[in-house]
Scaffold this active site. Structure first.
Site, PDB file in Angstrom:
ATOM      1  CG  HIS A   1      -1.818   1.203   1.321  1.00 31.45           C
ATOM      2  ND1 HIS A   1      -3.143   1.097   1.685  1.00 31.45           N
ATOM      3  CD2 HIS A   1      -1.619   2.521   1.097  1.00 31.45           C
ATOM      4  CE1 HIS A   1      -3.704   2.289   1.672  1.00 31.45           C
ATOM      5  NE2 HIS A   1      -2.796   3.189   1.326  1.00 31.45           N
TER       6      HIS A   1
ATOM      7  CG  HIS B   1      -0.741   7.118  -0.934  1.00 35.12           C
ATOM      8  ND1 HIS B   1      -1.988   7.250  -1.520  1.00 35.12           N
ATOM      9  CD2 HIS B   1      -0.947   6.451   0.229  1.00 35.12           C
ATOM     10  CE1 HIS B   1      -2.895   6.704  -0.722  1.00 35.12           C
ATOM     11  NE2 HIS B   1      -2.298   6.210   0.339  1.00 35.12           N
TER      12      HIS B   1
ATOM     13  CE  LYS C   1      -7.873   2.195  -0.930  1.00 37.85           C
ATOM     14  NZ  LYS C   1      -6.686   2.274  -0.114  1.00 37.85           N
TER      15      LYS C   1
ATOM     16  CG  HIS D   1      -9.781   4.462   3.496  1.00 37.83           C
ATOM     17  ND1 HIS D   1      -8.585   5.108   3.717  1.00 37.83           N
ATOM     18  CD2 HIS D   1     -10.614   4.892   4.469  1.00 37.83           C
ATOM     19  CE1 HIS D   1      -8.702   5.896   4.779  1.00 37.83           C
ATOM     20  NE2 HIS D   1      -9.921   5.787   5.252  1.00 37.83           N
TER      21      HIS D   1
ATOM     22  CG  HIS E   1      -4.971   2.158   5.830  1.00 29.76           C
ATOM     23  ND1 HIS E   1      -6.314   1.996   6.012  1.00 29.76           N
ATOM     24  CD2 HIS E   1      -4.841   3.044   4.817  1.00 29.76           C
ATOM     25  CE1 HIS E   1      -6.952   2.744   5.136  1.00 29.76           C
ATOM     26  NE2 HIS E   1      -6.094   3.389   4.401  1.00 29.76           N
TER      27      HIS E   1
ATOM     28  CG  ASP F   1      -1.513   4.742   4.117  1.00 30.95           C
ATOM     29  OD1 ASP F   1      -1.574   5.174   2.961  1.00 30.95           O
ATOM     30  OD2 ASP F   1      -2.300   5.085   5.014  1.00 30.95           O
TER      31      ASP F   1
HETATM   32  N1  LIG Z   1      -3.302   7.552   4.752  1.00 28.19           N
HETATM   33  C1  LIG Z   1      -3.434   8.857   4.701  1.00 28.19           C
HETATM   34  O1  LIG Z   1      -3.490   9.500   5.743  1.00 28.19           O
HETATM   35  N2  LIG Z   1      -3.513   9.501   3.526  1.00 28.19           N
HETATM   36  C2  LIG Z   1      -3.558   8.913   2.217  1.00 28.19           C
HETATM   37  C3  LIG Z   1      -4.894   8.362   1.885  1.00 28.19           C
HETATM   38  C4  LIG Z   1      -5.233   7.058   2.553  1.00 28.19           C
HETATM   39  O2  LIG Z   1      -4.534   6.052   2.429  1.00 28.19           O
HETATM   40  O3  LIG Z   1      -6.282   6.979   3.209  1.00 28.19           O
HETATM   41  C5  LIG Z   1      -3.140   9.976   1.204  1.00 28.19           C
HETATM   42  O4  LIG Z   1      -3.358   9.792   0.003  1.00 28.19           O
HETATM   43  O5  LIG Z   1      -2.548  10.989   1.599  1.00 28.19           O
HETATM   44 ZN   LIG Z   2      -3.137   5.117   1.745  1.00 24.26          ZN
HETATM   45 ZN   LIG Z   3      -6.673   4.884   3.027  1.00 27.89          ZN
END
Ligand SMILES: NC(=O)N[C@@H](CC(=O)O)C(=O)O
Ligand SMILES: [Zn+2]
Ligand SMILES: [Zn+2]
Length: 345
Positions: A13, A15, A99, A136, A174, A247
């Site tokens: 996971h 970003h 997702k 999520h 998460h 995450d």
């Molecule tokens: N985890 C977070 O706090 N933020 C994530 C989004 C997510 O995974 O929910 C993001 O894209 O910034």
């Molecule tokens: Zn995330």
């Molecule tokens: Zn998330």
């Protein structure tokens, strides 16, 4: 033990964003991780197989020449997602998962699902052909306390969905509560959970004690200590249903250090050091490989990585930059609030 050799880990996971941010953060992942499940919550989101193919190319173009890294692409589920497009992307090997963001649950989730009924045709197709759904897992109704949103999601959305479509493979992403851990443990099939680095380390005090600390704010928000302990027990148990999804979610400092700071913690750069510390504390260094390198591939039906990495413990604390500088601006690195001694060599 001062040295630990494990198979190269993957991040289930992650970003990476796009453009200057992508270029600024990708090396922190590709240095240690062989693969990562890439979150589709760009603006606009990665909705179709064509979007995912184009995004994958932009990621691959940003990976440093000395690293080998495979982005595993996901599609952002909307109420208009076309089941045929999902199937085509999956059969091509491009799309690894879809997702589900409940609309408004987290960063860039406005195009998310408001009415799950509208997504049933695509969820049914996914169940039929074996595409995993990553969720999520938080409800967004205003009457539910933010600390209860995961538990209420399990009861009112996830469990009914699993009863309706028992063949659908679901990753609860998460996981932040004992409720989530217990729910996954109680399942017989088709459910697994990813756990972040930071939720193994912080509880909600980190955000609120001694002043508001925006760099510890993420979603789902960190909970009380009993939940953190349940997450640690699950992650270090070796149970194949739990694996690493960092995450890691970079945001530039001005967007976090303001009156309405956004959610996300950046951990790619020091995740393996933090995890070795946690697993050593729990007397479970021998299970770090299961959590970071074995359980994830098993769930996603992929081979484990052939290469290995070596973690070494030093007397001197390991130094990490407090911020990563990107073309988009500075990103603050997760501070575990204790010295780290393990590092990937
Ligand atoms: N985890 C977070 O706090 N933020 C994530 C989004 C997510 O995974 O929910 C993001 O894209 O910034
Ligand atoms: Zn995330
Ligand atoms: Zn998330």
């Amino acid at each position: 033990m001062q040295e630990l050799v494990i198979r190269r880990p993957d991040d289930w996971h992650l970003h990476l964003r796009d453009g200057g941010m992508l270029r600024g953060v990708i090396a922190d992942t590709s240095r240690h991780f062989a693969r990562a499940i890439i979150m589709p919550n760009l603006v606009p989101p990665v909705v179709t197989t064509a979007d995912a193919a184009a995004y994958r190319e932009r990621i691959q173009a940003a990976v440093p020449a000395e690293d080998r890294f495979e982005p595993l692409m996901t599609l952002y589920l909307t109420e208009g997602t076309d089941p045929d497009d999902v199937e085509a992307g999956y059969r091509r090997g491009l799309v690894k998962a879809v997702k589900l963001y409940p609309a408004g649950a987290t960063t860039n989730s406005n195009s998310g699902v408001r009415d799950i009924e509208k997504a049933m045709p695509v969820l049914e197709r996914m169940a039929e052909i074996g595409v995993p759904l990553c969720v999520h897992g938080e409800v967004t109704t205003a009457d539910v306390d933010i600390f209860d949103r995961e538990a209420v999601f399990i009861e009112t959305v996830l469990d009914p969905l699993r009863r309706r479509l028992p063949e659908l493979r679901i990753t609860m992403e998460h996981v932040t509560t004992k409720d989530g851990i217990d729910y996954i443990r109680s399942s017989k099939a088709n459910l697994a959970g990813s756990i972040t680095t930071h939720h193994l380390i912080i509880n909600r005090n980190a955000i609120l004690v001694g002043g508001i600390k925006p760099h510890y704010y993420c979603l789902p928000v960190a909970k009380r200590e009993t939940h953190r302990l349940a997450l640690r027990a699950a992650a270090t148990s070796g149970d194949v249903r739990f694996f690493l999804g960092t995450d890691s979610a970079p945001h530039v400092d001005p967007l976090k250090e303001c009156a309405c700071g956004c959610a996300g913690i950046y951990t790619s750069i020091n995740t393996m050091s933090c995890l070795a510390h946690v697993f050593e504390e729990e007397g479970a260094l021998d299970r770090l490989e299961a959590f970071a390198s074995l359980n994830g591939p098993a769930w996603y039906g992929l081979p484990v990585n052939e290469e290995t990495i070596t973690l070494r413990k030093s007397e001197e604390p390991v130094r990490y930059p407090a911020k990563v500088e990107t073309e988009a601006g500075p990103v603050t690195v997760f501070d575990p609030m204790f010295p780290l001694h393990w590092a990937v060599v």
